[in-house]
Design an enzyme around this catalytic site. Structure first.
Site, PDB file in Angstrom:
ATOM      1  CB  THR A  38      -2.942   3.904   0.685  1.00 38.18           C
ATOM      2  OG1 THR A  38      -2.862   4.763  -0.454  1.00 38.18           O
ATOM      3  CG2 THR A  38      -4.178   3.029   0.565  1.00 38.18           C
ATOM      4  CG  LEU A  73      -1.899  -1.118   1.407  1.00 42.43           C
ATOM      5  CD1 LEU A  73      -2.588  -1.014   2.763  1.00 42.43           C
ATOM      6  CD2 LEU A  73      -2.930  -1.112   0.290  1.00 42.43           C
ATOM      7  CG  ASP A  74       0.570   4.209  -2.978  1.00 46.43           C
ATOM      8  OD1 ASP A  74       1.346   3.320  -3.373  1.00 46.43           O
ATOM      9  OD2 ASP A  74      -0.231   4.799  -3.719  1.00 46.43           O
ATOM     10  CE  LYS A  75       5.201   9.141   4.650  1.00 48.27           C
ATOM     11  NZ  LYS A  75       6.005  10.377   4.464  1.00 48.27           N
ATOM     12  NE  ARG A  83      -1.754   8.409  -4.848  1.00 47.76           N
ATOM     13  CZ  ARG A  83      -0.529   8.658  -4.415  1.00 47.76           C
ATOM     14  NH1 ARG A  83       0.247   7.657  -3.998  1.00 47.76           N
ATOM     15  NH2 ARG A  83      -0.068   9.888  -4.423  1.00 47.76           N
TER      16      ARG A  83
END
Length: 325
Positions: free
Chosen positions: A142, A138-140, A237
């Site tokens: 998210t 997961l992105d930082k 995104r």
């Protein structure tokens, strides 16, 4: 003592005509381009079983790439006492609810302080599993659910299930703009041509499919639920930005604040101060890699997104929606 690693991946059809050094950089993102090129020049990269040492060699798509290399001890990651919110755990897997501001895996600019460093601290034996058992990221900023394997067999089976699209991942998000209906985005994603830290829809990218449906309409925003078929970097995104409905708070992909006409000072401030992409991995469903049992997990929507949703809902109740709804 050096750690022996073996990486394998099939070249995507969309990579037709790429140089070999570019192709492996896209396929093996856990390692830097310079390190992969070094391994290539040292004869540690095979294409369909044949050692290739020329970076400019073109790939056609469908080839099996194998990298057999060594990582020196000092290149391995450090165990750090980082709190992890464990939703579920057994002998084979861990399910984590990741908070914002926490990177999953060390990389350029973030050498430590990640989920991976925390896993090594809390589960020392996980050091024997590639990438400390991390299967997907997961992105930082998210939030939400991710599954980690505690053993090599569990990781191998989970990675295979992910590749076969047998792991269901659903996300909750707030998008900018008024979306009238759900749908699907099927657009390839690759590295942005000029902004190297970002991704973009590009013909030479990897296949990417995102399904989305409208959950709730607001005056200038839409609450949506999304389901991933593929797992490209920044996929949701990028796809939402491609639809011209970037996520609230996602300044990297065009999510500039949009204030509803006549909005209260409180809502206006909330929108302007929302400082991360409004994206949460809310549901995870998969077959247990050892027992075969179907497991399903849900993570509650985080407070910042709950507060924003309630404020947008109140604003919409006060002003109403336009005729098109």
């Amino acid at each position: 003592m050096a750690q022996q690693i073996e990486l394998t991946h099939t070249v995507n059809e969309s990579q037709l005509g790429q140089r070999l050094d570019q192709a492996i950089a896209e396929l093996f993102t856990d390692f830097s381009r310079s390190r992969l090129k070094e391994w290539l020049l040292e004869g540690k990269v095979q294409v369909d079983g044949q050692v290739i040492t020329k970076p400019r060699t073109k790939v056609m798509g469908g080839e099996l790439i194998t990298v057999q290399a060594e990582l020196e001890d000092e290149e391995r990651w450090e165990a750090q006492d980082i709190a992890l919110n464990i939703v579920y755990e057994d002998d084979d897997i861990i399910v984590i609810n990741k908070p914002r501001d926490l990177v999953v895996h060390p990389g350029a600019g973030t050498p430590d302080g990640t989920v991976l460093n925390g896993l090594l601290f809390h589960y020392p034996d996980i050091a024997e599993v590639p990438r400390a058992g991390i299967v997907h990221r997961l992105d930082k900023d998210t939030t939400g659910l991710m599954v980690v394997a505690k053993t090599v067999p569990a990781q191998t089976r989970l990675v295979r299930a992910l590749q076969k699209r047998k792991i269901t991942r659903e996300y909750e998000a707030i998008a900018i703009g008024r979306m009238t209906a759900g749908g699907m985005v099927e657009k390839p994603i690759g590295r942005h041509s000029t902004k190297r830290t970002l991704m973009a829809v590009t013909p030479t990218g990897k296949p990417a499919i995102t399904h989305y449906r409208v959950a709730e309409h607001f005056r200038e925003h839409t609450r949506i639920r999304l389901r991933l078929e593929t797992g490209r970097t920044h996929q949701i995104r990028v796809h939402m930005s491609y639809l011209q409905h970037p996520l609230l708070g996602d300044t990297a992909y065009g999510g500039r604040a949009r204030i509803p006409k006549g909005a209260s000072a409180e809502l206006t401030e909330m929108i302007r101060q929302f400082d991360r992409q409004a994206l949460h991995a809310a549901m995870l469903r998969f077959e247990h890699p050892v027992t075969g049992e179907e497991l399903e997990f849900h993570a509650p929507i985080p407070d910042d997104m709950v507060a924003m949703t309630e404020a947008l809902r109140l604003d919409t109740e006060q002003f109403g929606l336009e005729e098109e709804f």
